[in-house]
Scaffold this motif. Structure first.
Motif, PDB file in Angstrom:
ATOM      1  N   SER A  99       0.595  -1.430   0.032  1.00 24.41           N
ATOM      2  CA  SER A  99       0.038  -0.079  -0.013  1.00 24.41           C
ATOM      3  C   SER A  99       0.910   1.155  -0.036  1.00 24.41           C
ATOM      4  O   SER A  99       0.705   2.379   0.778  1.00 24.41           O
ATOM      5  CB  SER A  99      -0.976   0.003   1.351  1.00 24.41           C
ATOM      6  N   ASN A 118       5.229  -7.353  -3.520  1.00 23.52           N
ATOM      7  CA  ASN A 118       4.153  -6.750  -3.470  1.00 23.52           C
ATOM      8  C   ASN A 118       3.003  -7.350  -2.373  1.00 23.52           C
ATOM      9  O   ASN A 118       2.702  -8.626  -3.024  1.00 23.52           O
ATOM     10  CB  ASN A 118       3.611  -5.875  -4.597  1.00 23.52           C
ATOM     11  N   HIS A 120      -0.692  -7.344  -1.910  1.00 25.09           N
ATOM     12  CA  HIS A 120      -1.923  -6.877  -2.429  1.00 25.09           C
ATOM     13  C   HIS A 120      -3.280  -7.175  -1.770  1.00 25.09           C
ATOM     14  O   HIS A 120      -3.350  -8.319  -1.654  1.00 25.09           O
ATOM     15  CB  HIS A 120      -2.006  -6.860  -3.942  1.00 25.09           C
ATOM     16  N   ARG A 128      -7.325  -4.457  -9.073  1.00 28.53           N
ATOM     17  CA  ARG A 128      -6.141  -3.794  -9.169  1.00 28.53           C
ATOM     18  C   ARG A 128      -6.358  -2.430  -8.935  1.00 28.53           C
ATOM     19  O   ARG A 128      -7.052  -1.670  -9.519  1.00 28.53           O
ATOM     20  CB  ARG A 128      -5.512  -4.084 -10.528  1.00 28.53           C
ATOM     21  N   ASP A 157      -0.051  -3.720 -10.327  1.00 25.08           N
ATOM     22  CA  ASP A 157      -0.902  -4.963  -9.651  1.00 25.08           C
ATOM     23  C   ASP A 157      -1.005  -6.158 -10.421  1.00 25.08           C
ATOM     24  O   ASP A 157      -2.020  -6.854 -10.591  1.00 25.08           O
ATOM     25  CB  ASP A 157      -1.886  -4.613  -8.871  1.00 25.08           C
TER      26      ASP A 157
END
Length: 371
Positions: A99, A118, A120, A128, A157
Protein backbone atom coordinates in the motif's frame (compact mmCIF):
# COMPACT_ATOMS: atom_id res chain seq x y z
CA UNK A 1 29.13 -48.28 -3.06
CA UNK A 2 27.16 -45.07 -2.51
CA UNK A 3 30.01 -43.54 -0.52
CA UNK A 4 32.53 -44.37 -3.21
CA UNK A 5 30.25 -42.90 -5.88
CA UNK A 6 29.84 -39.65 -3.98
CA UNK A 7 33.56 -39.33 -3.24
CA UNK A 8 34.44 -39.65 -6.89
CA UNK A 9 35.81 -36.72 -8.79
CA UNK A 10 32.60 -36.45 -10.82
CA UNK A 11 30.47 -35.82 -7.75
CA UNK A 12 30.61 -32.08 -7.01
CA UNK A 13 29.47 -30.68 -3.66
CA UNK A 14 26.23 -28.66 -3.63
CA UNK A 15 26.87 -24.94 -3.46
CA UNK A 16 24.51 -21.97 -3.38
CA UNK A 17 24.52 -19.61 -6.32
CA UNK A 18 25.23 -15.90 -5.89
CA UNK A 19 21.46 -15.32 -5.83
CA UNK A 20 20.81 -17.84 -3.04
CA UNK A 21 18.42 -16.86 -0.29
CA UNK A 22 20.14 -15.05 2.59
CA UNK A 23 19.90 -16.47 6.10
CA UNK A 24 19.06 -12.97 7.37
CA UNK A 25 17.27 -10.60 5.00
CA UNK A 26 18.23 -6.99 4.40
CA UNK A 27 14.85 -5.40 3.64
CA UNK A 28 13.95 -2.01 2.23
CA UNK A 29 10.24 -1.53 2.90
CA UNK A 30 7.91 0.76 0.93
CA UNK A 31 4.65 1.77 2.68
CA UNK A 32 2.32 4.52 3.83
CA UNK A 33 -0.86 3.58 5.73
CA UNK A 34 -2.26 1.12 8.30
CA UNK A 35 -2.31 -1.70 5.76
CA UNK A 36 1.42 -1.15 5.24
CA UNK A 37 2.07 -0.72 8.94
CA UNK A 38 0.90 -4.22 9.85
CA UNK A 39 3.51 -5.78 7.54
CA UNK A 40 6.22 -3.38 8.71
CA UNK A 41 5.55 -4.16 12.37
CA UNK A 42 5.76 -7.90 11.67
CA UNK A 43 9.10 -7.45 9.88
CA UNK A 44 10.37 -5.33 12.78
CA UNK A 45 9.69 -8.06 15.35
CA UNK A 46 11.22 -10.87 13.25
CA UNK A 47 14.97 -10.57 13.92
CA UNK A 48 15.45 -14.26 13.14
CA UNK A 49 14.43 -13.49 9.54
CA UNK A 50 15.21 -9.79 9.04
CA UNK A 51 18.68 -8.55 9.88
CA UNK A 52 18.36 -5.05 8.45
CA UNK A 53 15.21 -2.97 7.98
CA UNK A 54 14.84 0.50 6.54
CA UNK A 55 11.80 2.23 5.07
CA UNK A 56 10.88 4.41 2.08
CA UNK A 57 8.00 6.88 2.57
CA UNK A 58 6.44 9.59 0.45
CA UNK A 59 6.63 12.19 3.24
CA UNK A 60 7.81 12.29 6.85
CA UNK A 61 6.92 15.79 8.05
CA UNK A 62 3.92 18.08 8.38
CA UNK A 63 0.39 17.39 7.16
CA UNK A 64 1.62 14.89 4.57
CA UNK A 65 3.36 12.71 7.17
CA UNK A 66 2.24 9.11 6.67
CA UNK A 67 1.30 6.65 9.41
CA UNK A 68 4.32 4.54 8.50
CA UNK A 69 6.67 7.54 8.75
CA UNK A 70 5.31 8.52 12.14
CA UNK A 71 5.71 5.00 13.54
CA UNK A 72 9.25 4.63 12.14
CA UNK A 73 10.34 7.87 13.76
CA UNK A 74 8.94 6.70 17.09
CA UNK A 75 10.86 3.41 16.78
CA UNK A 76 14.07 4.90 15.38
CA UNK A 77 13.86 2.99 12.09
CA UNK A 78 15.86 4.72 9.31
CA UNK A 79 13.66 6.54 6.79
CA UNK A 80 14.24 7.48 3.16
CA UNK A 81 12.12 9.81 1.07
CA UNK A 82 10.71 8.56 -2.22
CA UNK A 83 12.34 11.46 -4.05
CA UNK A 84 15.75 10.11 -2.98
CA UNK A 85 15.01 6.41 -3.49
CA UNK A 86 17.80 5.93 -6.05
CA UNK A 87 20.35 6.55 -3.28
CA UNK A 88 18.55 4.34 -0.76
CA UNK A 89 18.45 0.98 -2.54
CA UNK A 90 22.10 -0.04 -2.16
CA UNK A 91 22.93 -2.67 0.42
CA UNK A 92 19.57 -4.49 0.52
CA UNK A 93 18.55 -7.98 -0.59
CA UNK A 94 14.92 -7.26 -1.42
CA UNK A 95 12.30 -4.54 -1.61
CA UNK A 96 8.89 -5.17 -0.04
CA UNK A 97 5.88 -3.05 -0.96
CA UNK A 98 2.51 -2.74 0.80
CA UNK A 99 0.00 0.00 0.00
CA UNK A 100 2.68 2.48 -1.04
CA UNK A 101 0.85 4.55 -3.65
CA UNK A 102 3.74 5.23 -6.01
CA UNK A 103 4.58 3.34 -9.20
CA UNK A 104 8.04 1.79 -8.83
CA UNK A 105 10.04 1.78 -12.09
CA UNK A 106 12.03 -1.20 -13.41
CA UNK A 107 15.45 0.21 -12.56
CA UNK A 108 14.51 0.31 -8.87
CA UNK A 109 13.02 -3.20 -8.99
CA UNK A 110 16.15 -4.58 -10.64
CA UNK A 111 18.52 -2.90 -8.18
CA UNK A 112 17.72 -5.56 -5.54
CA UNK A 113 19.37 -9.00 -5.91
CA UNK A 114 16.00 -10.65 -5.18
CA UNK A 115 13.92 -7.94 -6.88
CA UNK A 116 10.73 -6.77 -5.12
CA UNK A 117 7.47 -8.26 -3.88
CA UNK A 118 4.13 -6.59 -3.23
CA UNK A 119 1.42 -7.50 -0.71
CA UNK A 120 -1.91 -6.64 -2.35
CA UNK A 121 -5.16 -6.96 -0.32
CA UNK A 122 -7.45 -8.52 -2.92
CA UNK A 123 -7.90 -11.77 -4.81
CA UNK A 124 -6.16 -10.80 -8.03
CA UNK A 125 -7.00 -10.28 -10.85
CA UNK A 126 -9.91 -8.63 -9.01
CA UNK A 127 -9.44 -5.08 -7.80
CA UNK A 128 -6.13 -3.83 -9.14
CA UNK A 129 -5.65 -0.32 -7.89
CA UNK A 130 -5.63 1.95 -4.87
CA UNK A 131 -8.82 0.86 -3.05
CA UNK A 132 -9.30 -2.93 -3.31
CA UNK A 133 -10.78 -3.46 0.18
CA UNK A 134 -13.33 -0.71 -0.31
CA UNK A 135 -14.53 -2.11 -3.64
CA UNK A 136 -14.85 -5.68 -2.37
CA UNK A 137 -17.27 -4.35 0.26
CA UNK A 138 -19.02 -2.07 -2.21
CA UNK A 139 -19.80 -5.10 -4.36
CA UNK A 140 -20.84 -7.25 -1.36
CA UNK A 141 -18.29 -9.93 -2.21
CA UNK A 142 -18.50 -13.03 0.01
CA UNK A 143 -14.73 -13.21 0.33
CA UNK A 144 -11.55 -11.22 -0.08
CA UNK A 145 -7.92 -12.06 0.61
CA UNK A 146 -4.32 -11.14 -0.05
CA UNK A 147 -1.90 -11.92 -2.85
CA UNK A 148 1.88 -11.74 -2.79
CA UNK A 149 3.03 -10.75 -6.28
CA UNK A 150 6.01 -9.55 -8.27
CA UNK A 151 6.12 -5.90 -9.22
CA UNK A 152 5.18 -5.56 -12.87
CA UNK A 153 7.50 -3.22 -14.83
CA UNK A 154 4.72 -1.32 -16.62
CA UNK A 155 1.33 -2.01 -14.99
CA UNK A 156 -0.11 -1.62 -11.49
CA UNK A 157 -0.74 -4.88 -9.60
CA UNK A 158 -0.23 -7.21 -12.56
CA UNK A 159 2.85 -9.15 -11.46
CA UNK A 160 3.22 -12.90 -11.16
CA UNK A 161 1.37 -14.39 -8.20
CA UNK A 162 3.50 -16.02 -5.49
CA UNK A 163 0.61 -16.93 -3.19
CA UNK A 164 -3.11 -16.29 -2.71
CA UNK A 165 -4.86 -16.52 0.65
CA UNK A 166 -8.63 -16.10 1.00
CA UNK A 167 -10.57 -14.49 3.85
CA UNK A 168 -14.39 -14.62 4.25
CA UNK A 169 -16.19 -11.27 4.42
CA UNK A 170 -18.85 -11.27 7.12
CA UNK A 171 -22.18 -9.59 6.47
CA UNK A 172 -21.50 -7.15 9.31
CA UNK A 173 -17.98 -6.27 8.10
CA UNK A 174 -17.27 -2.68 7.09
CA UNK A 175 -14.10 -0.99 5.88
CA UNK A 176 -13.31 -0.38 9.57
CA UNK A 177 -13.36 -4.08 10.51
CA UNK A 178 -12.18 -5.73 7.29
CA UNK A 179 -9.09 -3.57 6.74
CA UNK A 180 -7.19 -4.70 9.87
CA UNK A 181 -8.10 -8.34 9.19
CA UNK A 182 -6.59 -8.17 5.71
CA UNK A 183 -3.62 -6.12 6.91
CA UNK A 184 -2.73 -8.76 9.51
CA UNK A 185 -3.24 -11.59 7.03
CA UNK A 186 -1.01 -9.77 4.57
CA UNK A 187 1.68 -9.27 7.21
CA UNK A 188 1.64 -12.99 7.95
CA UNK A 189 2.03 -13.80 4.27
CA UNK A 190 4.95 -11.39 3.86
CA UNK A 191 6.84 -13.27 6.57
CA UNK A 192 5.83 -16.63 5.06
CA UNK A 193 7.19 -15.49 1.71
CA UNK A 194 10.61 -14.65 3.17
CA UNK A 195 10.69 -17.99 5.02
CA UNK A 196 9.72 -20.00 1.91
CA UNK A 197 11.24 -17.75 -0.69
CA UNK A 198 12.84 -20.39 -2.93
CA UNK A 199 9.79 -22.65 -3.13
CA UNK A 200 7.32 -19.81 -3.71
CA UNK A 201 9.59 -18.12 -6.24
CA UNK A 202 9.85 -21.33 -8.24
CA UNK A 203 6.05 -21.85 -8.33
CA UNK A 204 4.73 -18.35 -9.06
CA UNK A 205 2.16 -18.07 -11.83
CA UNK A 206 0.75 -15.39 -14.18
CA UNK A 207 -2.49 -13.74 -13.20
CA UNK A 208 -5.50 -15.16 -15.05
CA UNK A 209 -7.71 -12.76 -17.00
CA UNK A 210 -10.67 -11.29 -15.17
CA UNK A 211 -13.85 -13.16 -16.26
CA UNK A 212 -16.20 -11.10 -18.48
CA UNK A 213 -18.97 -11.25 -15.88
CA UNK A 214 -16.59 -9.64 -13.37
CA UNK A 215 -15.28 -6.89 -15.63
CA UNK A 216 -16.60 -4.30 -13.15
CA UNK A 217 -14.30 -5.82 -10.52
CA UNK A 218 -11.09 -5.50 -12.53
CA UNK A 219 -10.15 -2.05 -11.23
CA UNK A 220 -10.34 -0.49 -7.77
CA UNK A 221 -9.86 3.27 -8.10
CA UNK A 222 -10.23 5.75 -5.27
CA UNK A 223 -13.77 7.02 -4.74
CA UNK A 224 -14.89 10.29 -6.28
CA UNK A 225 -16.89 12.80 -4.19
CA UNK A 226 -20.19 11.73 -5.81
CA UNK A 227 -19.57 8.14 -4.71
CA UNK A 228 -20.09 9.12 -1.07
CA UNK A 229 -23.83 9.74 -1.57
CA UNK A 230 -26.49 7.07 -1.21
CA UNK A 231 -28.76 6.96 -4.26
CA UNK A 232 -31.88 5.35 -2.83
CA UNK A 233 -33.77 5.63 -6.12
CA UNK A 234 -31.09 3.81 -8.17
CA UNK A 235 -30.12 0.81 -6.05
CA UNK A 236 -31.68 -2.05 -4.15
CA UNK A 237 -31.10 -2.48 -0.42
CA UNK A 238 -28.03 -4.70 -0.79
CA UNK A 239 -26.32 -2.26 -3.14
CA UNK A 240 -27.07 0.60 -0.74
CA UNK A 241 -25.72 -1.47 2.15
CA UNK A 242 -22.58 -2.32 0.16
CA UNK A 243 -21.97 1.34 -0.57
CA UNK A 244 -22.51 2.27 3.07
CA UNK A 245 -20.22 -0.41 4.53
CA UNK A 246 -17.38 0.72 2.27
CA UNK A 247 -17.49 4.25 3.78
CA UNK A 248 -19.48 4.26 7.06
CA UNK A 249 -17.94 7.53 8.21
CA UNK A 250 -18.65 9.31 4.91
CA UNK A 251 -21.97 7.94 3.63
CA UNK A 252 -24.17 10.94 2.92
CA UNK A 253 -27.84 11.59 2.30
CA UNK A 254 -30.12 14.65 2.52
CA UNK A 255 -33.20 15.45 4.53
CA UNK A 256 -34.85 18.87 4.30
CA UNK A 257 -31.78 20.00 2.32
CA UNK A 258 -29.47 19.15 5.23
CA UNK A 259 -26.61 16.78 4.51
CA UNK A 260 -26.55 13.89 6.98
CA UNK A 261 -24.00 11.12 7.51
CA UNK A 262 -25.45 7.66 8.15
CA UNK A 263 -23.05 6.09 10.64
CA UNK A 264 -24.76 2.76 11.35
CA UNK A 265 -26.79 0.54 9.02
CA UNK A 266 -27.93 -3.07 8.79
CA UNK A 267 -29.97 -5.21 6.40
CA UNK A 268 -33.19 -6.46 8.01
CA UNK A 269 -34.30 -9.92 6.98
CA UNK A 270 -36.34 -9.58 3.84
CA UNK A 271 -39.66 -10.89 5.15
CA UNK A 272 -39.16 -10.16 8.84
CA UNK A 273 -41.90 -8.67 10.98
CA UNK A 274 -39.95 -5.41 11.08
CA UNK A 275 -39.96 -5.12 7.28
CA UNK A 276 -43.62 -6.12 7.01
CA UNK A 277 -44.58 -3.47 9.55
CA UNK A 278 -42.58 -0.86 7.63
CA UNK A 279 -44.14 -1.87 4.33
CA UNK A 280 -47.61 -1.88 5.86
CA UNK A 281 -47.10 1.62 7.28
CA UNK A 282 -45.78 2.87 3.97
CA UNK A 283 -48.66 1.34 1.99
CA UNK A 284 -51.12 3.00 4.36
CA UNK A 285 -49.54 6.38 3.62
CA UNK A 286 -50.03 5.92 -0.10
CA UNK A 287 -53.59 4.64 0.10
CA UNK A 288 -56.63 6.93 -0.21
CA UNK A 289 -58.58 4.70 2.14
CA UNK A 290 -57.69 2.94 5.36
CA UNK A 291 -55.91 -0.31 4.67
CA UNK A 292 -57.44 -3.35 6.36
CA UNK A 293 -55.48 -5.12 9.06
CA UNK A 294 -55.39 -8.23 6.85
CA UNK A 295 -52.90 -6.45 4.60
CA UNK A 296 -50.23 -7.28 7.17
CA UNK A 297 -50.55 -10.91 6.15
CA UNK A 298 -50.30 -10.59 2.41
CA UNK A 299 -47.89 -13.07 0.74
CA UNK A 300 -44.23 -12.27 1.37
CA UNK A 301 -43.52 -11.43 -2.26
CA UNK A 302 -45.69 -8.31 -1.93
CA UNK A 303 -43.39 -6.72 0.63
CA UNK A 304 -40.54 -4.42 -0.36
CA UNK A 305 -39.74 -6.23 -3.60
CA UNK A 306 -41.41 -4.13 -6.30
CA UNK A 307 -39.09 -1.63 -7.95
CA UNK A 308 -40.46 1.78 -7.04
CA UNK A 309 -38.18 4.81 -7.60
CA UNK A 310 -40.80 7.22 -6.25
CA UNK A 311 -40.93 5.36 -2.95
CA UNK A 312 -37.16 5.26 -2.57
CA UNK A 313 -35.86 7.18 0.42
CA UNK A 314 -39.11 6.96 2.38
CA UNK A 315 -38.59 6.49 6.12
CA UNK A 316 -40.57 4.51 8.69
CA UNK A 317 -39.67 4.53 12.38
CA UNK A 318 -39.61 1.10 14.01
CA UNK A 319 -40.20 1.28 17.76
CA UNK A 320 -39.29 -2.34 18.49
CA UNK A 321 -35.76 -2.00 17.04
CA UNK A 322 -35.37 1.78 17.61
CA UNK A 323 -34.27 2.12 14.00
CA UNK A 324 -35.40 3.98 10.91
CA UNK A 325 -36.23 1.73 7.98
CA UNK A 326 -35.50 3.35 4.63
CA UNK A 327 -37.06 2.18 1.37
CA UNK A 328 -34.60 1.60 -1.46
CA UNK A 329 -35.38 1.01 -5.13
CA UNK A 330 -36.08 -2.52 -3.92
CA UNK A 331 -36.22 -3.59 -0.29
CA UNK A 332 -35.34 -1.81 2.95
CA UNK A 333 -32.29 -0.99 5.06
CA UNK A 334 -32.34 -0.28 8.79
CA UNK A 335 -30.51 2.87 9.88
CA UNK A 336 -29.34 2.90 13.50
CA UNK A 337 -27.40 6.16 13.88
CA UNK A 338 -27.20 9.44 11.97
CA UNK A 339 -24.65 12.23 12.23
CA UNK A 340 -26.30 15.63 11.81
CA UNK A 341 -24.47 18.90 10.97
CA UNK A 342 -22.74 20.71 13.85
CA UNK A 343 -23.31 17.82 16.26
CA UNK A 344 -20.35 16.25 18.00
CA UNK A 345 -21.72 12.70 18.09
CA UNK A 346 -24.21 10.68 16.05
CA UNK A 347 -27.89 10.74 16.94
CA UNK A 348 -29.71 7.54 17.78
CA UNK A 349 -32.76 7.04 15.59
CA UNK A 350 -35.23 8.00 18.37
CA UNK A 351 -33.23 11.23 18.82
CA UNK A 352 -33.16 11.84 15.07
CA UNK A 353 -36.90 11.19 14.71
CA UNK A 354 -37.75 13.58 17.56
CA UNK A 355 -35.14 16.29 16.88
CA UNK A 356 -36.18 16.58 13.25
CA UNK A 357 -39.87 16.28 14.21
CA UNK A 358 -40.43 13.62 11.56
CA UNK A 359 -43.80 12.56 12.94
CA UNK A 360 -45.25 15.79 11.54
CA UNK A 361 -44.29 14.78 7.96
CA UNK A 362 -46.82 12.81 5.94
CA UNK A 363 -44.05 10.89 4.16
CA UNK A 364 -40.55 11.76 5.42
CA UNK A 365 -37.93 10.91 2.82
CA UNK A 366 -34.18 10.92 2.40
CA UNK A 367 -32.89 12.15 -0.96
CA UNK A 368 -29.58 11.77 -2.74
CA UNK A 369 -29.21 15.48 -3.44
CA UNK A 370 -30.45 18.85 -2.32
CA UNK A 371 -33.90 19.69 -3.60
Amino acid sequence: FLLSRCSSAKCKPLTRSSSSVPSSWKVLFFGSDNVSLASLKRLHVSPDIVGKLEVVVTSKHGKEETQVAKWCQEKGIPLHLWDDVDKAVEGFDIGIVASFGKFIPPHIINSFPHKMINMHPSLLPRYRGAAPILHSLRNNDPESGVCIIDLHPTTWDKGLIWSTTKLPILEEDTIITLTPKLAELGAEKVIDTLKNFENLSASKIPQPPCPPEEAHKARAPKLQPKDHYLFWELHDNWKIYGHWRSMPKQAYTFFNNQQLNITSMTIPKQFSRTVKEAEFEFMKRRSDTNMPEEARYLPDENFGIVRDPEAAGSMVYCKSTKSVLVRCLEGWVAVKEIQAPKMHKPLSCPEFWNNFNLKTFSNPKFSSQKE
